[in-house]
Enzyme design. Structure first.
Site: not given
Ligand code: BG6
Length: 802
Positions: A44, A46, A215, A219, A278
């Protein structure tokens, strides 16, 4: 004019009473339905928590608290209570409210959120038991029903197992309530470690309890890919395929470098950090077959997995890698490495991906990402072919509508000149339909994107921009699993990337200065299934681990091995040399005899050869080629283990060989596998005798096993090493044990035999066989000596330079 006096008549009283009762009942029901959710944020204090997670939890609270839910937030870490509390309070200072919320309301909401958020140290098994007790006591005290618990692991993966064990043994909610554990990458380092981690987690949690975060799936532009494809099915149905799509680019460029996180980065590099997760996720969303119901997590997963199956295996030549110049220096400083240390970790990579299915065959998908580049931007761009010819001169093209202007569709993930998520569709394609949460946007005047003015696009952006983590937290809360990575999905992705990562392990990345100074240094091109830097430059040889010399240090080497010609080179060059030689032999045979009889081995070594033949040999006389199998495993031909299946996947489906020229081995007759009574070996022998003049193949391609076997002729084999039989059933020491194979006497009748030997695993046998004489019983490969034909060895340096 004065208003008429307002009189209550009896009917209105009655109505009011009814309305009040309904409202009261509603309130009572809401009270009754109120369910409590405990959210435990591990880590929490970090970075991730500070930057995104607390804000995301606050947003979740704002969205859901009025909808019959009550919450408690437990910020947890290993830090002792007092210090932890202070750190957490700092992390919570910067919470912000939506733009349209009045400041007084915002202050009130924040205050309530803070009151529900407590720090606690979670270190020992007792700490977890105490947490469980506290949650139960709170539920009892308030009389609320428990809906569920969310444990968010914002901690390094080495801590996963302990935490998981503690949650599983003492923090599971009671019956009827759910448990959701949220995991952040990295999920392993390669296929093997990902599998291990998955197995370990699987011993504590059910699959439906795990939410692995990527993540990028939160988006907004990425989350819109499937709904967009769904809502615009009609327009896209005819366009979304190889006939219309020229290429697809999936790009994530960053200006930042890896300073401050080299201890992580040195282990992972850009392919593991960004491409494996990603960009691969975006690829699957763009390329998968569209499920009927795009919000069914199960259907989305099924279609994703199908897509993974159709991805063509990557080779060393499928990628280019780079490293920004100051990276090694940063690693030396941060990780206390000696001055002589040079890292081989790529901070830039571009990879060419092909999808072997009917929809995408031949369409290049380019995945690219890098640190220290000239701009920060992310997008998936689908560029369509321009099949129209406009007769009138350009000045007569009605702006933006002309079919001769570029046609493209872009899911703009963020940043760049546009500065926000967006969906852009060229106006000459179609007018798209988007949900009401997206609005038409305008950009700054004069803005050009992807070669066209913004006005050439229908351009949409979200009405309200939301951070990815806050979107995902809401999906976790609502149990929407389609935005998360399941174990199968994860392993399929690692399965795809691991061979490339292994093949690049010792490759020196091209060094680049960083930022705008990169100039054209990283520009790349692709053709014939390979990708390469546009600018030739002498590669800097970074002294790295392992003594491996660089490919460019060597020419193709010609020498002798066991008294026969030997061709040796790095694997890629070797494969292209072998493919050229096979094509030349084929052309000669067809010119002289009207046909070419080629017998091919299975296994992994020839895969690259098949791919090379399939993609880069336009002059190959396939229409006059007969394809035979050197050996086969006793499994159905559709089984992935079958040699024929490998041939089918990597060669046959890409070339046009008349079907009556394809001769799989009859290992599956009468619904039985290699039963002696079915006489499969004899049937194949008869077919060969009938079609191949003198049973003498024009070319036989063999391999050499680490035990000296060739075809499916193993040491001490009672059949096939001599005698009259042309085709035999044999037994392999490894599974599947039963095999069918051409015999040595038949192989030795061939006009030409090529033996392909690749990889370090073959070093020992290569050295050994170079010294032995004719001893087929011990080493069947030593019995390959065509009576009147030619034998040529093709060995890569890994196998040969022992
Ligand atoms: C992360 C990577 O998953 O995604 C990072 O570990 C990268 O190296 C980041 O900078 C980029 O995410 P975003 O949301 O800034 O495009």
């Amino acid at each position: 004019m004065l208003a008429e006096p307002f009189y209550w008549h009896p009917g209105m009283w009655k109505m009011l009473i009814v309305v009040m009762c309904v409202a009261l009942l509603g309130c009572l029901q809401a009270q009754e339905l109120q369910e409590h959710v405990s959210i435990i944020l591990l880590g929490a204090t970090g970075d991730l928590a500070k930057k995104y997670l607390w804000q995301g939890l606050f947003q979740l609270y704002l969205d859901e608290v009025g909808r019959g839910h009550s919450f408690s937030f437990h910020g947890a870490a290993l830090t002792a209570p007092k210090q932890g509390q202070e750190l957490m309070a700092k992390a919570l200072e910067s919470l912000s409210c939506p733009k349209d919320m009045a400041p007084s309301h915002c202050a009130e909401e924040k205050d309530q959120f803070l009151q529900l958020s407590r720090y606690r140290q979670l270190k020992t098994a007792e700490d977890y038991q105490a947490l469980n007790k506290d949650i139960e006591a709170q539920l009892q005290h308030t009389g609320l029903r428990e809906a569920g618990r969310i444990f968010y692991f914002s901690v390094p993966p080495f801590a996963y197992a302990d935490i998981a064990r503690n949650i599983n043994s003492s923090c599971r909610p009671g019956p009827g309530a759910w448990l959701r554990v949220v995991l952040e990458k990295p999920f392993g380092h390669d296929h093997f470690s990902a599998q291990q981690l998955a197995t370990e987690l699987g011993s504590f949690f059910q699959e439906e309890e795990m939410y692995r975060v990527d993540h990028y799936l939160g988006k907004q532009a990425v989350a819109q890919i499937l709904p967009f494809r769904d809502q615009n099915r009609k327009a896209l149905d005819s366009l979304w395929n190889r006939h219309h799509v020229e290429r697809v680019e999936i790009i994530m460029k960053e200006t930042v470098d890896a300073e401050g996180r080299t201890s992580f980065y040195e282990e992972y590099g850009v392919i593991r950090d960004v491409l494996q997760n990603h960009l691969t996720e975006v690829l699957t969303l763009v390329a998968m077959e569209l499920p009927l119901n795009v919000s069914s997590a199960e259907a989305v997963l099924r279609h994703k997995l199908q897509l993974f199956q159709a991805l063509r295996g990557l080779q060393r030549g499928s990628a280019v890698v780079g490293q920004y110049q100051s990276y090694s220096e940063q690693v030396r400083r941060e990780l206390q490495k000696p001055d002589s240390f040079h890292s081989l970790t790529p901070t830039f990579a571009a990879v060419l991906v092909h999808i072997d299915n009917l929809r995408w065959e031949g369409v290049p998908f380019i995945l690219m990402s890098g640190k220290a580049l000239d701009e920060r931007v992310g997008y998936a761009r689908i560029l369509f072919k321009n099949q129209a010819c406009c007769v009138q001169s350009e000045k007569h093209w009605a702006a933006a509508q002309s079919q001769c202007l570029p046609r493209q569709l872009i899911f703009h993930i963020g940043h760049g000149d546009l500065g926000s998520p967006a969906v852009l569709v060229s106006r000459n394609l179609f007018r798209p339909s988007l949900p009401s949460s997206w609005k038409e946007m305008e950009g700054p005047p004069g803005l050009r994107l992807f070669g066209s003015p913004l006005s050439d696009y229908y351009a949409y952006s979200p009405v309200q921009e939301r951070d990815a983590h806050s979107v995902l937290l809401s999906h976790i809360f609502h149990g929407r699993k389609d935005s998360f990575i399941t174990t199968e999905n994860l392993l399929a992705s690692w399965g795809f990337w691991t061979p490339l990562l292994e093949s690049l392990a010792h490759k020196a990345p091209r060094l680049y200065p960083g930022g705008a100074e990169n100039g054209r240094l990283l520009d790349f091109e692709f053709s014939s299934g390979r990708l390469f830097f546009s600018q030739q430059q002498p590669e800097q040889l970074v002294p790295g681990p392992g003594p491996a010399p660089m490919p460019s240090d060597f020419q193709v080497l010609r020498a002798k091995y066991r008294e026969s010609p030997l061709v040796s080179a790095w694997s890629e060059e070797l494969i292209s040399k072998l493919a050229n030689d096979i094509e030349a032999t084929a052309v000669r045979a067809v010119r002289r005899f009207g046909q070419f009889h080629l017998a091919l081995s299975g296994g992994s070594s020839p895969v690259a050869l098949f791919q090379q033949l399939a993609t880069a040999h336009y002059g190959f006389p396939w229409a006059h080629t007969h394809l035979w199998l050197v050996d086969e495993r006793c499994v159905p031909l559709s089984d992935p283990e079958s040699n024929f299946q490998g041939l089918q996947a990597h060669l046959l489906q890409h070339v046009r060989v008349p079907y009556y020229n394809i001769h799989p081995m009859p290992v599956h007759l009468q619904q039985r596998l290699c039963a002696e009574e079915d006489q499969g070996a004899q049937i194949y022998a008869r077919e060969i005798s009938a079609l191949v003049a003198n049973s003498s193949f024009d070319l036989v391609l063999l391999g050499m096993g680490a035990d000296g076997h060739t075809a499916s002729l193993f040491p001490q084999s009672p059949t096939g090493l001599d005698g009259e039989q042309l085709v035999v059933l044999t037994t392999s020491p490894s599974q599947p044990h039963r095999r069918m194979s051409l015999s040595l006497p038949l192989i030795n009748r061939a006009k030409k035999v090529a033996v392909l030997v690749m990889g370090r695993m073959k070093r020992e046998i290569t050295a050994l066989v170079s010294r032995v004489g004719y001893e087929p019983k011990k080493w069947p490969i030593s019995g390959v000596l065509p009576h009147s034909g030619q034998l040529v060895w093709y060995m890569d340096y890994d196998a040969f330079l022992a």
